[in-house]
Design a protein around this motif. Structure first.
Motif, PDB file in Angstrom:
ATOM      1  N   GLN A 128       0.842  -1.217   0.000  1.00  0.00           N
ATOM      2  CA  GLN A 128       0.000   0.000   0.000  1.00  0.00           C
ATOM      3  C   GLN A 128       0.869   1.256   0.000  1.00  0.00           C
ATOM      4  O   GLN A 128       0.558   2.239  -0.680  1.00  0.00           O
ATOM      5  CB  GLN A 128      -0.913  -0.007   1.228  1.00  0.00           C
ATOM      6  N   ALA A 129       1.991   1.203   0.732  1.00  0.00           N
ATOM      7  CA  ALA A 129       2.846   2.393   0.868  1.00  0.00           C
ATOM      8  C   ALA A 129       3.436   2.835  -0.472  1.00  0.00           C
ATOM      9  O   ALA A 129       3.809   3.990  -0.638  1.00  0.00           O
ATOM     10  CB  ALA A 129       3.957   2.124   1.877  1.00  0.00           C
ATOM     11  N   MET A 130       3.495   1.908  -1.435  1.00  0.00           N
ATOM     12  CA  MET A 130       4.045   2.290  -2.746  1.00  0.00           C
ATOM     13  C   MET A 130       3.146   3.302  -3.464  1.00  0.00           C
ATOM     14  O   MET A 130       3.553   3.937  -4.419  1.00  0.00           O
ATOM     15  CB  MET A 130       4.215   1.059  -3.633  1.00  0.00           C
ATOM     16  N   PHE A 131       1.908   3.433  -2.968  1.00  0.00           N
ATOM     17  CA  PHE A 131       0.973   4.344  -3.634  1.00  0.00           C
ATOM     18  C   PHE A 131       0.679   5.586  -2.792  1.00  0.00           C
ATOM     19  O   PHE A 131      -0.251   6.337  -3.070  1.00  0.00           O
ATOM     20  CB  PHE A 131      -0.309   3.585  -3.973  1.00  0.00           C
ATOM     21  N   LEU A 132       1.500   5.785  -1.754  1.00  0.00           N
ATOM     22  CA  LEU A 132       1.368   6.995  -0.933  1.00  0.00           C
ATOM     23  C   LEU A 132       1.634   8.234  -1.783  1.00  0.00           C
ATOM     24  O   LEU A 132       2.446   8.164  -2.725  1.00  0.00           O
ATOM     25  CB  LEU A 132       2.391   6.956   0.201  1.00  0.00           C
ATOM     26  N   PRO A 133       0.993   9.349  -1.477  1.00  0.00           N
ATOM     27  CA  PRO A 133       1.280  10.571  -2.236  1.00  0.00           C
ATOM     28  C   PRO A 133       2.773  10.901  -2.169  1.00  0.00           C
ATOM     29  O   PRO A 133       3.373  10.708  -1.123  1.00  0.00           O
ATOM     30  CB  PRO A 133       0.473  11.645  -1.498  1.00  0.00           C
TER      31      PRO A 133
END
Ligand SMILES: C[S@@+](CC[C@H](N)C(=O)[O-])C[C@H]1O[C@@H](n2cnc3c(N)ncnc32)[C@H](O)[C@@H]1O
Ligand code: SF4
Length: 368
Positions: A363-368
């Protein structure tokens, strides 16, 4: 629809739930909910309503006649589909004999029972109001009421729990033949009693063992792990939660409830929340805040939810749900594939077993 009261607050719980006052204002709160709905309905006029979820808190503290009134009010105001899924969250410590038959007559067709564990020792350790003795009659009463489409909520990694104990809980859950099992690892949330005075929890190795053996046991009994914590028998996935995980729209009605609405024609997505405290909510000050999501937030929220599911997502679905082009995320999807977190399957993408295990990283790969 959020019903915010419980008999007492559990030490691990950070949901917007409040110890019930001497007498719960059922009447006034029901009126407030309908007033709130009246304010919200315009923004989804004409769109089909496919599921209703009475969550909490402990909605099963509400007598069936109030839920019936709320359901009729909803049906009069929104384009409710004929086979609408209507779920009630229930606590085994609050359901009187034959209460489920009354809920069924009111229009409830799915129940989510907060069992948590079948071990009295574990139930005491997490401060539940019920023991194992209340769980079996509650399940029996569900069955008598013809509510075969029920979910059991269980938690694992409980204070003092062994892998064997966690597995025993699941064996007993499976023996009750629920349509659905939600199996959550206990997390210590800030601002809870457990955060202030942390209990001793099972270590990493024990948790690994629980996870591995539970997956096998549930699969052996025909349960499909369609979402990170959710298991269902064929065709019995939770329609309501699936909509969240697919980044669909929903209204949030009640104290502390959150909603998300897309205005596709204007290319805008809004999030809003209602007043958290029941007292403020009861005074008719329903809306607490509303804001529009920018592109970066839409990307993150889409993947935050979508990666939990085992079903594939596609560039077309991403575009339809977020209003953004695939080029905004293509390179990050590619990197997640290279890291072994995502895979290509039947024309779409999905989280790998490795990605599910390290979901936060994916999920963190898609953080802003
Ligand atoms: C909204 S809660 C409420 C259901 C109902 N009030 C009850 O407790 O019986 C839904 C589920 O989330 C899970 N849950 C709540 N707090 C949790 C925590 N700190 N860690 C893991 N799971 C949690 C429990 O299994 C609970 O049944
Ligand atoms: S009964 Fe459920 S909602 Fe209420 S305090 Fe306990 S876990 Fe939270």
């Amino acid at each position: 629809m959020h019903l915010p009261w419980c008999i007492r607050k559990c030490p691990y719980c950070d949901f917007n739930s409040h110890a019930a006052p001497e007498s719960i204002p059922f009447e006034a709160y029901s009126r407030a909910l309908i007033g709130d709905l009246d304010q919200q309905r315009e923004q989804v006029a004409g769109r089909p309503l496919t599921s209703i979820y009475f969550g909490g808190g402990t909605p099963s503290l509400f007598p069936a006649r109030y839920l019936e009134r709320l359901l009729r009010a909803i049906e009069m105001r929104l384009a409710t589909v004929a086979d609408v899924e209507v779920t009630l969250e229930a606590n085994p410590g609050t359901v009187e004999h034959d209460a489920f038959a009354a809920y069924r007559d009111a229009g409830v067709n799915r129940v989510s029972l907060g069992v948590q564990s079948f071990s009295d020792r574990c139930l005491r350790a997490i401060g539940r109001i019920h023991g194992r003795a209340e769980v079996e009659p509650a399940i029996e009463s569900l069955r008598r009421a013809g509510l075969g489409n029920f979910n059991l909520d269980l938690m694992y990694g409980l204070p003092g729990q062994t892998p064997h104990g966690a597995l025993r809980d699941l064996e007993q859950a499976v023996a009750a033949q629920p349509a659905h099992i939600s199996w959550y690892q206990l997390t210590i949330e800030p601002n809870t009693l457990f955060a202030a005075r942390p209990p001793r929890l099972p270590g990493e190795e024990a948790l690994e063992a629980m996870h591995r053996d539970a997956g096998q046991l549930l699969a052996d009994h025909g349960y499909d792990n369609y979402e990170i914590s959710a298991w269902s028998r064929a065709g019995l996935r939770c329609r309501h939660n699936l909509n969240y995980w697919r980044y669909g729209d929903y209204l949030g009605i009640g104290a502390g409830a959150h909603g998300k609405v897309t205005h596709a024609s204007r290319g805008r997505i809004y999030r809003y929340s209602c007043q958290r405290h029941p007292r403020a909510y009861l005074q008719g000050r329903w809306r607490a805040e509303q804001r529009e999501l920018d592109g970066a937030e839409r990307v993150f929220e889409y993947f935050l939810n979508r990666l939990r599911l085992r079903e594939c997502f596609t560039p077309g679905d991403f575009a339809a749900r977020t209003g953004l082009g695939w080029e905004n995320v293509a390179h990050r999807v590619q990197r997640a594939r290279q890291d072994g977190l995502l895979e290509v399957r039947r024309g779409g993408f999905r989280t790998t077993a490795f990605g599910r295990r390290f979901l936060n990283d994916a999920q963190a790969m898609f953080l802003p």
